[in-house]
Design a protein around this motif. Sequence first.
Motif, PDB file in Angstrom:
ATOM      1  N   GLN A 367     -14.297 -47.698  34.594  1.00 47.67           N
ATOM      2  CA  GLN A 367     -14.023 -49.144  34.621  1.00 47.67           C
ATOM      3  C   GLN A 367     -15.090 -49.948  33.873  1.00 47.67           C
ATOM      4  O   GLN A 367     -14.773 -50.887  33.146  1.00 47.67           O
ATOM      5  CB  GLN A 367     -13.939 -49.645  36.077  1.00 47.67           C
ATOM      6  CG  GLN A 367     -12.769 -49.082  36.853  1.00 47.67           C
ATOM      7  CD  GLN A 367     -12.703 -49.638  38.271  1.00 47.67           C
ATOM      8  OE1 GLN A 367     -13.588 -50.381  38.712  1.00 47.67           O
ATOM      9  NE2 GLN A 367     -11.667 -49.263  38.998  1.00 47.67           N
ATOM     10  N   PHE A 368     -16.341 -49.582  34.042  1.00 46.00           N
ATOM     11  CA  PHE A 368     -17.448 -50.401  33.549  1.00 46.00           C
ATOM     12  C   PHE A 368     -17.474 -50.466  32.020  1.00 46.00           C
ATOM     13  O   PHE A 368     -17.433 -49.444  31.333  1.00 46.00           O
ATOM     14  CB  PHE A 368     -18.769 -49.839  34.073  1.00 46.00           C
ATOM     15  CG  PHE A 368     -19.978 -50.599  33.622  1.00 46.00           C
ATOM     16  CD1 PHE A 368     -20.280 -51.848  34.159  1.00 46.00           C
ATOM     17  CD2 PHE A 368     -20.823 -50.078  32.663  1.00 46.00           C
ATOM     18  CE1 PHE A 368     -21.394 -52.547  33.743  1.00 46.00           C
ATOM     19  CE2 PHE A 368     -21.947 -50.767  32.240  1.00 46.00           C
ATOM     20  CZ  PHE A 368     -22.233 -52.007  32.784  1.00 46.00           C
ATOM     21  N   GLY A 369     -17.549 -51.691  31.480  1.00 45.96           N
ATOM     22  CA  GLY A 369     -17.764 -51.905  30.054  1.00 45.96           C
ATOM     23  C   GLY A 369     -16.596 -51.579  29.143  1.00 45.96           C
ATOM     24  O   GLY A 369     -16.753 -51.540  27.921  1.00 45.96           O
ATOM     25  N   ILE A 370     -15.415 -51.351  29.700  1.00 43.96           N
ATOM     26  CA  ILE A 370     -14.264 -50.956  28.884  1.00 43.96           C
ATOM     27  C   ILE A 370     -13.656 -52.175  28.203  1.00 43.96           C
ATOM     28  O   ILE A 370     -13.504 -53.242  28.798  1.00 43.96           O
ATOM     29  CB  ILE A 370     -13.193 -50.278  29.755  1.00 43.96           C
ATOM     30  CG1 ILE A 370     -13.760 -49.008  30.391  1.00 43.96           C
ATOM     31  CG2 ILE A 370     -11.948 -49.939  28.934  1.00 43.96           C
ATOM     32  CD1 ILE A 370     -12.832 -48.380  31.402  1.00 43.96           C
ATOM     33  N   SER A 371     -13.281 -52.010  26.932  1.00 41.22           N
ATOM     34  CA  SER A 371     -12.577 -53.075  26.215  1.00 41.22           C
ATOM     35  C   SER A 371     -11.642 -52.460  25.190  1.00 41.22           C
ATOM     36  O   SER A 371     -11.774 -51.290  24.818  1.00 41.22           O
ATOM     37  CB  SER A 371     -13.573 -54.023  25.525  1.00 41.22           C
ATOM     38  OG  SER A 371     -14.319 -53.334  24.544  1.00 41.22           O
ATOM     39  N   LEU A 403     -29.895 -49.622  31.038  1.00 44.11           N
ATOM     40  CA  LEU A 403     -29.839 -48.639  32.122  1.00 44.11           C
ATOM     41  C   LEU A 403     -29.763 -49.336  33.478  1.00 44.11           C
ATOM     42  O   LEU A 403     -29.124 -48.829  34.411  1.00 44.11           O
ATOM     43  CB  LEU A 403     -31.063 -47.728  32.059  1.00 44.11           C
ATOM     44  CG  LEU A 403     -31.173 -46.853  30.801  1.00 44.11           C
ATOM     45  CD1 LEU A 403     -32.465 -46.044  30.828  1.00 44.11           C
ATOM     46  CD2 LEU A 403     -29.973 -45.940  30.649  1.00 44.11           C
ATOM     47  N   GLY A 404     -30.386 -50.502  33.580  1.00 43.68           N
ATOM     48  CA  GLY A 404     -30.282 -51.272  34.810  1.00 43.68           C
ATOM     49  C   GLY A 404     -28.855 -51.692  35.099  1.00 43.68           C
ATOM     50  O   GLY A 404     -28.411 -51.695  36.254  1.00 43.68           O
ATOM     51  N   LYS A 405     -28.110 -52.031  34.046  1.00 49.72           N
ATOM     52  CA  LYS A 405     -26.695 -52.378  34.228  1.00 49.72           C
ATOM     53  C   LYS A 405     -25.897 -51.174  34.715  1.00 49.72           C
ATOM     54  O   LYS A 405     -25.058 -51.286  35.611  1.00 49.72           O
ATOM     55  CB  LYS A 405     -26.103 -52.875  32.894  1.00 49.72           C
ATOM     56  CG  LYS A 405     -26.597 -54.224  32.431  1.00 49.72           C
ATOM     57  CD  LYS A 405     -25.929 -54.615  31.114  1.00 49.72           C
ATOM     58  CE  LYS A 405     -26.401 -55.970  30.617  1.00 49.72           C
ATOM     59  NZ  LYS A 405     -25.744 -56.357  29.339  1.00 49.72           N
ATOM     60  N   LEU A 406     -26.161 -50.028  34.115  1.00 54.06           N
ATOM     61  CA  LEU A 406     -25.426 -48.820  34.501  1.00 54.06           C
ATOM     62  C   LEU A 406     -25.774 -48.381  35.917  1.00 54.06           C
ATOM     63  O   LEU A 406     -24.923 -47.846  36.640  1.00 54.06           O
ATOM     64  CB  LEU A 406     -25.733 -47.696  33.519  1.00 54.06           C
ATOM     65  CG  LEU A 406     -25.080 -47.820  32.133  1.00 54.06           C
ATOM     66  CD1 LEU A 406     -25.765 -46.895  31.133  1.00 54.06           C
ATOM     67  CD2 LEU A 406     -23.597 -47.514  32.203  1.00 54.06           C
ATOM     68  N   ASN A 411     -21.257 -51.255  40.172  1.00 56.95           N
ATOM     69  CA  ASN A 411     -20.299 -50.354  39.542  1.00 56.95           C
ATOM     70  C   ASN A 411     -20.505 -48.946  40.104  1.00 56.95           C
ATOM     71  O   ASN A 411     -21.424 -48.703  40.876  1.00 56.95           O
ATOM     72  CB  ASN A 411     -20.443 -50.360  38.018  1.00 56.95           C
ATOM     73  CG  ASN A 411     -21.789 -49.813  37.559  1.00 56.95           C
ATOM     74  OD1 ASN A 411     -22.070 -48.629  37.691  1.00 56.95           O
ATOM     75  ND2 ASN A 411     -22.640 -50.693  37.019  1.00 56.95           N
ATOM     76  N   GLY A 412     -19.605 -48.045  39.715  1.00 51.51           N
ATOM     77  CA  GLY A 412     -19.650 -46.688  40.257  1.00 51.51           C
ATOM     78  C   GLY A 412     -20.255 -45.669  39.314  1.00 51.51           C
ATOM     79  O   GLY A 412     -20.104 -44.458  39.523  1.00 51.51           O
ATOM     80  N   CYS A 413     -20.934 -46.124  38.252  1.00 49.18           N
ATOM     81  CA  CYS A 413     -21.554 -45.182  37.323  1.00 49.18           C
ATOM     82  C   CYS A 413     -22.764 -44.516  37.991  1.00 49.18           C
ATOM     83  O   CYS A 413     -23.437 -45.131  38.809  1.00 49.18           O
ATOM     84  CB  CYS A 413     -22.010 -45.906  36.051  1.00 49.18           C
ATOM     85  SG  CYS A 413     -20.666 -46.706  35.146  1.00 49.18           S
ATOM     86  N   LYS A 414     -23.019 -43.281  37.620  1.00 51.19           N
ATOM     87  CA  LYS A 414     -24.132 -42.559  38.248  1.00 51.19           C
ATOM     88  C   LYS A 414     -24.865 -41.731  37.208  1.00 51.19           C
ATOM     89  O   LYS A 414     -24.255 -40.964  36.464  1.00 51.19           O
ATOM     90  CB  LYS A 414     -23.608 -41.634  39.355  1.00 51.19           C
ATOM     91  CG  LYS A 414     -24.673 -40.746  39.978  1.00 51.19           C
ATOM     92  CD  LYS A 414     -24.121 -39.913  41.100  1.00 51.19           C
ATOM     93  CE  LYS A 414     -25.139 -38.869  41.592  1.00 51.19           C
ATOM     94  NZ  LYS A 414     -26.424 -39.477  41.964  1.00 51.19           N
ATOM     95  N   CYS A 415     -26.180 -41.905  37.168  1.00 52.88           N
ATOM     96  CA  CYS A 415     -27.004 -41.085  36.279  1.00 52.88           C
ATOM     97  C   CYS A 415     -27.148 -39.700  36.894  1.00 52.88           C
ATOM     98  O   CYS A 415     -27.584 -39.558  38.036  1.00 52.88           O
ATOM     99  CB  CYS A 415     -28.381 -41.719  36.078  1.00 52.88           C
ATOM    100  SG  CYS A 415     -29.378 -40.850  34.843  1.00 52.88           S
ATOM    101  N   LEU A 416     -26.784 -38.673  36.126  1.00 51.86           N
ATOM    102  CA  LEU A 416     -26.824 -37.302  36.616  1.00 51.86           C
ATOM    103  C   LEU A 416     -28.064 -36.554  36.146  1.00 51.86           C
ATOM    104  O   LEU A 416     -28.593 -35.714  36.874  1.00 51.86           O
ATOM    105  CB  LEU A 416     -25.574 -36.540  36.153  1.00 51.86           C
ATOM    106  CG  LEU A 416     -24.226 -37.131  36.552  1.00 51.86           C
ATOM    107  CD1 LEU A 416     -23.101 -36.287  35.964  1.00 51.86           C
ATOM    108  CD2 LEU A 416     -24.102 -37.215  38.066  1.00 51.86           C
ATOM    109  N   ALA A 417     -28.495 -36.834  34.911  1.00 52.05           N
ATOM    110  CA  ALA A 417     -29.610 -36.068  34.374  1.00 52.05           C
ATOM    111  C   ALA A 417     -30.271 -36.803  33.212  1.00 52.05           C
ATOM    112  O   ALA A 417     -29.662 -37.671  32.587  1.00 52.05           O
ATOM    113  CB  ALA A 417     -29.124 -34.690  33.915  1.00 52.05           C
ATOM    114  N   PHE A 418     -31.507 -36.433  32.956  1.00 53.00           N
ATOM    115  CA  PHE A 418     -32.247 -36.948  31.806  1.00 53.00           C
ATOM    116  C   PHE A 418     -32.975 -35.788  31.155  1.00 53.00           C
ATOM    117  O   PHE A 418     -33.654 -35.004  31.830  1.00 53.00           O
ATOM    118  CB  PHE A 418     -33.235 -38.030  32.254  1.00 53.00           C
ATOM    119  CG  PHE A 418     -34.157 -38.509  31.162  1.00 53.00           C
ATOM    120  CD1 PHE A 418     -33.646 -39.086  29.997  1.00 53.00           C
ATOM    121  CD2 PHE A 418     -35.539 -38.401  31.293  1.00 53.00           C
ATOM    122  CE1 PHE A 418     -34.496 -39.529  28.989  1.00 53.00           C
ATOM    123  CE2 PHE A 418     -36.395 -38.852  30.293  1.00 53.00           C
ATOM    124  CZ  PHE A 418     -35.866 -39.412  29.138  1.00 53.00           C
TER     125      PHE A 418
END
Length: 440
Positions: A367-371, A403-406, A411-418
């Motif tokens: 959903q996040f940031g889609i256009s 990254l703060g937005k994500l 929203n439901g975005c999740k950082c998994l790895a770096f």
Amino acid sequence: MTLHYSSSAMARGPTHSVRLQPCKVALLLAAWLVVTCQFASGPGLPLAFKVLSPWRFKEILDYRTVTAKTYTGLPLADFNGKVRGTIFKSFARQQDQKLNPGADIQDAKAGLCVNGQQRSQGMAEYGWLRDGVRVQFKSSQMQFNKDGWQVRFWNVKLNKENPALSPFDDLLLGLYTPRGIFLYRHDLKLGLSTNGIRTDISGCQIQVLGPRRAPWSEALDVILEKMDGSGCTRLGFFSLGDAMLNELALERRKGKVPQLYLGQPLADVSSTARGNCLHDLVKAVDIILNPACTIREVDTRGWIRGQCRVKCRSAQLYWHKSSRRWGFILQHIKFPASGIRESTMKDELLVALYTPLGIYIYRHDLQFGISTVGVETAVLGHKIEVNGPKHVEDWQVALDAILGKLDANTNGCKCLAFIPFRRMEGWSSNELALAESVQE
């Protein structure tokens, strides 16, 4: 607390390997446990993501295509295709002026979009005007594809049935080869083909092939022979050391992006090759994060994990000159949309954000940031765009904001790895491996 490893010590370069001392191990374990606890505390704060050593993905990050290996060390090879294309366009325009010394060369008239809005100059349907003649320019790097070398020019908006109705009058082609740059006037016939359902949106393509399994020099001779033996006209050949070309390249090197990625993994490959490498890297991370699941390859853009269909997209942190800000754009994502697409081929979308610090991998919430992308949406898909604040030229500040937005709990975005490109100062590869084991 949200930890991005941006301007912090994690971003700093590799140093000498040192033997771990017991007190140092204890301090490292304690520090990492503190970080992990900080991640896990507090409502709505993200859980700790995994920091994975780049050494685990060395084979992927070191991979180079036949094309990249062939061009290594040559002028302009370290630019991405978009920047290199801009350089060649300026160069071709100057050469066109030299070939027509009395001509009046002017910028293209951008015109209007299909919705009636004014186009930006970069969206004009041709390159420039020469005494009222609309000149279009396309460039292509000679590339190795599967088992042979070729040149291919994309998005040529030519009306095949009636070329007179095309949005340009004259088509110039620039061939970037290890031998130098060849400039041609195309006859609007050689190698021309449609591009499936994308033709109406993106235009035709021009493809000229060399013989299969031939070295690049022999393949180039054949390609040039085909060009010279057709109705195309060779306008000139230019050394890669040409003074005017080098001047244009030097000007582009002063820009923000080329210097930012200089010497970083995958910086010297094409955007397509980098996308393929990042796909393989994300899949490898997915296997690490889901050791109990079976992973089955589907195509170059996704795989199946257990019963879940996974798609992968990647984007580079890039400075958008027109909007004066840093951001990421992930393209060609076929989300369901009323009247456009009723179903989607994925259950999960993983995105890789390629930055000067390293690679961030997120699970997107769909959903996040889609256009949409105008009339191209039905054929090419949607895009996801996440930008930093306008007029903030410090990329690290902008990246923190992105990254703060994500990471926001809205929203439901999740950082998994770096995957950092550089280890913490004073760390050896053994110490980084220890940090990984503690985090896991």
